[in-house]
Scaffold this motif. Structure first.
Motif, PDB file in Angstrom:
ATOM      1  N   ALA A  88      14.164  -3.311 -18.185  1.00 51.28           N
ATOM      2  CA  ALA A  88      15.056  -1.723 -18.919  1.00 51.28           C
ATOM      3  C   ALA A  88      15.075  -0.910 -19.998  1.00 51.28           C
ATOM      4  O   ALA A  88      14.718  -0.084 -20.241  1.00 51.28           O
ATOM      5  CB  ALA A  88      16.555  -2.232 -18.354  1.00 51.28           C
ATOM      6  N   ALA A  89      14.770  -2.765 -20.364  1.00 48.81           N
ATOM      7  CA  ALA A  89      14.205  -2.240 -21.933  1.00 48.81           C
ATOM      8  C   ALA A  89      12.710  -1.738 -22.125  1.00 48.81           C
ATOM      9  O   ALA A  89      12.586  -0.380 -23.073  1.00 48.81           O
ATOM     10  CB  ALA A  89      14.564  -3.268 -22.371  1.00 48.81           C
ATOM     11  N   ILE A  90      11.949  -2.042 -21.120  1.00 47.54           N
ATOM     12  CA  ILE A  90      11.051  -1.046 -21.390  1.00 47.54           C
ATOM     13  C   ILE A  90      10.715   0.171 -21.165  1.00 47.54           C
ATOM     14  O   ILE A  90      10.354   0.657 -21.943  1.00 47.54           O
ATOM     15  CB  ILE A  90       9.889  -1.900 -20.723  1.00 47.54           C
ATOM     16  CG1 ILE A  90       9.736  -3.071 -21.482  1.00 47.54           C
ATOM     17  CG2 ILE A  90       8.562  -1.073 -20.011  1.00 47.54           C
ATOM     18  CD1 ILE A  90       8.496  -4.096 -20.336  1.00 47.54           C
ATOM     19  N   ALA A  91      11.774   0.339 -19.810  1.00 50.87           N
ATOM     20  CA  ALA A  91      11.407   1.635 -19.455  1.00 50.87           C
ATOM     21  C   ALA A  91      12.605   2.799 -20.519  1.00 50.87           C
ATOM     22  O   ALA A  91      12.566   3.738 -20.677  1.00 50.87           O
ATOM     23  CB  ALA A  91      12.540   2.012 -18.362  1.00 50.87           C
ATOM     24  N   LEU A  92      14.000   2.213 -21.098  1.00 54.44           N
ATOM     25  CA  LEU A  92      14.520   3.074 -22.540  1.00 54.44           C
ATOM     26  C   LEU A  92      13.119   3.438 -23.171  1.00 54.44           C
ATOM     27  O   LEU A  92      13.274   4.405 -23.966  1.00 54.44           O
ATOM     28  CB  LEU A  92      15.726   1.893 -22.336  1.00 54.44           C
ATOM     29  CG  LEU A  92      16.622   2.114 -21.497  1.00 54.44           C
ATOM     30  CD1 LEU A  92      17.427   1.058 -22.594  1.00 54.44           C
ATOM     31  CD2 LEU A  92      17.704   3.514 -21.416  1.00 54.44           C
ATOM     32  N   ALA A  93      12.609   2.409 -23.333  1.00 50.75           N
ATOM     33  CA  ALA A  93      11.386   2.536 -24.999  1.00 50.75           C
ATOM     34  C   ALA A  93      10.817   4.194 -24.458  1.00 50.75           C
ATOM     35  O   ALA A  93      10.468   4.921 -25.152  1.00 50.75           O
ATOM     36  CB  ALA A  93      11.043   1.117 -25.371  1.00 50.75           C
ATOM     37  N   ALA A  94      10.353   4.033 -22.840  1.00 48.15           N
ATOM     38  CA  ALA A  94       9.361   4.798 -22.545  1.00 48.15           C
ATOM     39  C   ALA A  94       9.952   6.547 -22.901  1.00 48.15           C
ATOM     40  O   ALA A  94       9.609   7.779 -23.424  1.00 48.15           O
ATOM     41  CB  ALA A  94       9.114   4.570 -21.606  1.00 48.15           C
ATOM     42  N   ILE A  95      11.341   6.234 -22.312  1.00 49.38           N
ATOM     43  CA  ILE A  95      12.282   7.511 -22.219  1.00 49.38           C
ATOM     44  C   ILE A  95      12.521   8.487 -23.367  1.00 49.38           C
ATOM     45  O   ILE A  95      12.640   9.276 -23.681  1.00 49.38           O
ATOM     46  CB  ILE A  95      12.738   7.504 -21.023  1.00 49.38           C
ATOM     47  CG1 ILE A  95      13.072   6.844 -20.009  1.00 49.38           C
ATOM     48  CG2 ILE A  95      14.239   8.153 -21.250  1.00 49.38           C
ATOM     49  CD1 ILE A  95      14.248   6.954 -18.912  1.00 49.38           C
ATOM     50  N   GLY A 102      15.933  10.224 -26.667  1.00 53.34           N
ATOM     51  CA  GLY A 102      16.329   9.208 -27.714  1.00 53.34           C
ATOM     52  C   GLY A 102      17.687   9.083 -28.100  1.00 53.34           C
ATOM     53  O   GLY A 102      18.382   8.306 -28.498  1.00 53.34           O
ATOM     54  N   TYR A 103      18.018  10.450 -28.534  1.00 54.97           N
ATOM     55  CA  TYR A 103      19.569  10.511 -29.641  1.00 54.97           C
ATOM     56  C   TYR A 103      20.698  10.277 -28.035  1.00 54.97           C
ATOM     57  O   TYR A 103      21.201   9.489 -28.158  1.00 54.97           O
ATOM     58  CB  TYR A 103      19.984  12.111 -29.461  1.00 54.97           C
ATOM     59  CG  TYR A 103      19.148  12.560 -30.456  1.00 54.97           C
ATOM     60  CD1 TYR A 103      19.307  11.770 -31.436  1.00 54.97           C
ATOM     61  CD2 TYR A 103      17.649  13.219 -31.104  1.00 54.97           C
ATOM     62  CE1 TYR A 103      18.232  12.573 -32.725  1.00 54.97           C
ATOM     63  CE2 TYR A 103      17.095  14.088 -31.571  1.00 54.97           C
ATOM     64  CZ  TYR A 103      17.441  13.307 -33.018  1.00 54.97           C
ATOM     65  OH  TYR A 103      16.353  13.766 -34.172  1.00 54.97           O
ATOM     66  N   LEU A 104      19.956  10.713 -26.663  1.00 52.57           N
ATOM     67  CA  LEU A 104      21.120  10.536 -25.485  1.00 52.57           C
ATOM     68  C   LEU A 104      20.629   9.134 -24.963  1.00 52.57           C
ATOM     69  O   LEU A 104      22.615   8.636 -24.927  1.00 52.57           O
ATOM     70  CB  LEU A 104      20.868  11.491 -24.151  1.00 52.57           C
ATOM     71  CG  LEU A 104      21.508  11.185 -23.545  1.00 52.57           C
ATOM     72  CD1 LEU A 104      22.709  12.211 -23.228  1.00 52.57           C
ATOM     73  CD2 LEU A 104      20.636  12.271 -22.346  1.00 52.57           C
ATOM     74  N   GLU A 105      19.831   8.160 -25.548  1.00 51.28           N
ATOM     75  CA  GLU A 105      19.866   6.899 -25.439  1.00 51.28           C
ATOM     76  C   GLU A 105      21.106   6.206 -26.520  1.00 51.28           C
ATOM     77  O   GLU A 105      22.286   5.719 -25.643  1.00 51.28           O
ATOM     78  CB  GLU A 105      19.019   6.089 -25.382  1.00 51.28           C
ATOM     79  CG  GLU A 105      18.258   6.374 -23.999  1.00 51.28           C
ATOM     80  CD  GLU A 105      16.623   5.920 -23.861  1.00 51.28           C
ATOM     81  OE1 GLU A 105      16.093   4.983 -25.597  1.00 51.28           O
ATOM     82  OE2 GLU A 105      15.599   5.824 -23.605  1.00 51.28           O
ATOM     83  N   ALA A 106      21.021   6.771 -27.519  1.00 47.34           N
ATOM     84  CA  ALA A 106      21.886   6.051 -28.482  1.00 47.34           C
ATOM     85  C   ALA A 106      23.399   6.821 -28.407  1.00 47.34           C
ATOM     86  O   ALA A 106      24.418   5.806 -28.510  1.00 47.34           O
ATOM     87  CB  ALA A 106      21.535   6.283 -30.223  1.00 47.34           C
ATOM     88  N   VAL A 107      23.638   7.246 -27.424  1.00 46.95           N
ATOM     89  CA  VAL A 107      25.375   8.017 -27.109  1.00 46.95           C
ATOM     90  C   VAL A 107      25.975   7.651 -26.368  1.00 46.95           C
ATOM     91  O   VAL A 107      26.657   6.875 -25.898  1.00 46.95           O
ATOM     92  CB  VAL A 107      24.940   9.766 -27.785  1.00 46.95           C
ATOM     93  CG1 VAL A 107      26.624  10.162 -27.366  1.00 46.95           C
ATOM     94  CG2 VAL A 107      24.988   9.783 -29.027  1.00 46.95           C
ATOM     95  N   ALA A 108      24.989   7.242 -25.432  1.00 46.19           N
ATOM     96  CA  ALA A 108      25.495   7.286 -23.701  1.00 46.19           C
ATOM     97  C   ALA A 108      25.779   5.312 -23.375  1.00 46.19           C
ATOM     98  O   ALA A 108      26.327   4.793 -23.045  1.00 46.19           O
ATOM     99  CB  ALA A 108      24.270   7.430 -23.219  1.00 46.19           C
ATOM    100  N   LEU A 109      23.832   4.713 -23.872  1.00 41.58           N
ATOM    101  CA  LEU A 109      24.827   2.972 -24.072  1.00 41.58           C
ATOM    102  C   LEU A 109      26.046   2.808 -24.624  1.00 41.58           C
ATOM    103  O   LEU A 109      26.753   2.046 -23.585  1.00 41.58           O
ATOM    104  CB  LEU A 109      23.721   2.522 -24.848  1.00 41.58           C
ATOM    105  CG  LEU A 109      22.265   2.025 -23.556  1.00 41.58           C
ATOM    106  CD1 LEU A 109      21.046   2.254 -24.989  1.00 41.58           C
ATOM    107  CD2 LEU A 109      22.550   2.323 -22.113  1.00 41.58           C
ATOM    108  N   PRO A 110      26.474   3.032 -25.698  1.00 38.70           N
ATOM    109  CA  PRO A 110      27.970   2.264 -26.097  1.00 38.70           C
ATOM    110  C   PRO A 110      29.258   3.146 -25.203  1.00 38.70           C
ATOM    111  O   PRO A 110      30.051   2.147 -25.055  1.00 38.70           O
ATOM    112  CB  PRO A 110      28.109   3.377 -27.696  1.00 38.70           C
ATOM    113  CG  PRO A 110      26.706   3.327 -27.929  1.00 38.70           C
ATOM    114  CD  PRO A 110      25.624   3.659 -26.827  1.00 38.70           C
ATOM    115  N   ALA A 111      28.798   5.171 -24.892  1.00 42.05           N
ATOM    116  CA  ALA A 111      29.308   4.818 -24.300  1.00 42.05           C
ATOM    117  C   ALA A 111      30.304   3.969 -22.165  1.00 42.05           C
ATOM    118  O   ALA A 111      30.998   3.898 -21.847  1.00 42.05           O
ATOM    119  CB  ALA A 111      29.701   6.258 -23.428  1.00 42.05           C
ATOM    120  N   LEU A 112      28.858   3.383 -22.163  1.00 39.32           N
ATOM    121  CA  LEU A 112      28.458   2.740 -20.699  1.00 39.32           C
ATOM    122  C   LEU A 112      29.384   1.069 -21.496  1.00 39.32           C
ATOM    123  O   LEU A 112      30.212   0.845 -20.287  1.00 39.32           O
ATOM    124  CB  LEU A 112      27.377   2.446 -20.321  1.00 39.32           C
ATOM    125  CG  LEU A 112      27.355   0.825 -19.564  1.00 39.32           C
ATOM    126  CD1 LEU A 112      27.156   1.790 -18.343  1.00 39.32           C
ATOM    127  CD2 LEU A 112      25.454   1.211 -19.279  1.00 39.32           C
TER     128      LEU A 112
END
Length: 132
Positions: A88-95, A102-112
């Motif tokens: 999952a971390a490799i996929a997140l780094a590629a996305i 990248g901004y969306l990841e940084a916002v969505a992960l704490p919300a999750l």
């Protein structure tokens, strides 16, 4: 590409590092992930990107800590969970290299993570108080 792109990429890569750090012992893995995020950011660009990488590590760790903790409480093995979280971390780094994700990841992960923490049931005495 502008600086906004690299800030978003390094926030997403930092989030991926925070996700990967959530599986190992917290005393060593989180500082190591912070150092790696800062080093990658300084190699690629400069300090604003390094700060976004640090924020990304914090967001990734906060978002996945409830998932990893719950998996271990339910009997998940460290090797199996490390493989799943690593993929999952490799996929997140590629996305993160897709603009604005990248901004969306940084916002969505704490919300999750916050959503999962609210859904966990509270522990209470239950019927044990009636046994007296």
């Amino acid at each position: 590409m502008g600086a906004w792109y690299w800030i978003g990429v390094l926030a997403g890569v930092g989030s991926a590092l925070g996700v990967a750090a959530s599986v190992r012992a917290r005393l060593l893995s989180v500082p190591a992930a912070l150092v790696v995020a800062i080093a990658v950011a300084l190699v690629v660009q400069s300090w604003p990107e390094a700060i976004s990488g640090v924020v990304g590590v914090a967001c990734g760790y906060v978002g996945t800590a409830p998932v990893v903790g719950g998996a271990f409480r339910r009997g998940g093995t460290r090797v199996g969970l490390s493989l799943i979280i690593g993929a999952a971390a490799i996929a997140l780094a590629a996305i993160a290299f897709i603009p604005a994700l990248g901004y969306l990841e940084a916002v969505a992960l704490p919300a999750l993570g916050l959503r999962l923490r609210r859904r966990t049931p509270d522990t209470h005495a239950g019927l044990r108080s009636l046994t007296k």
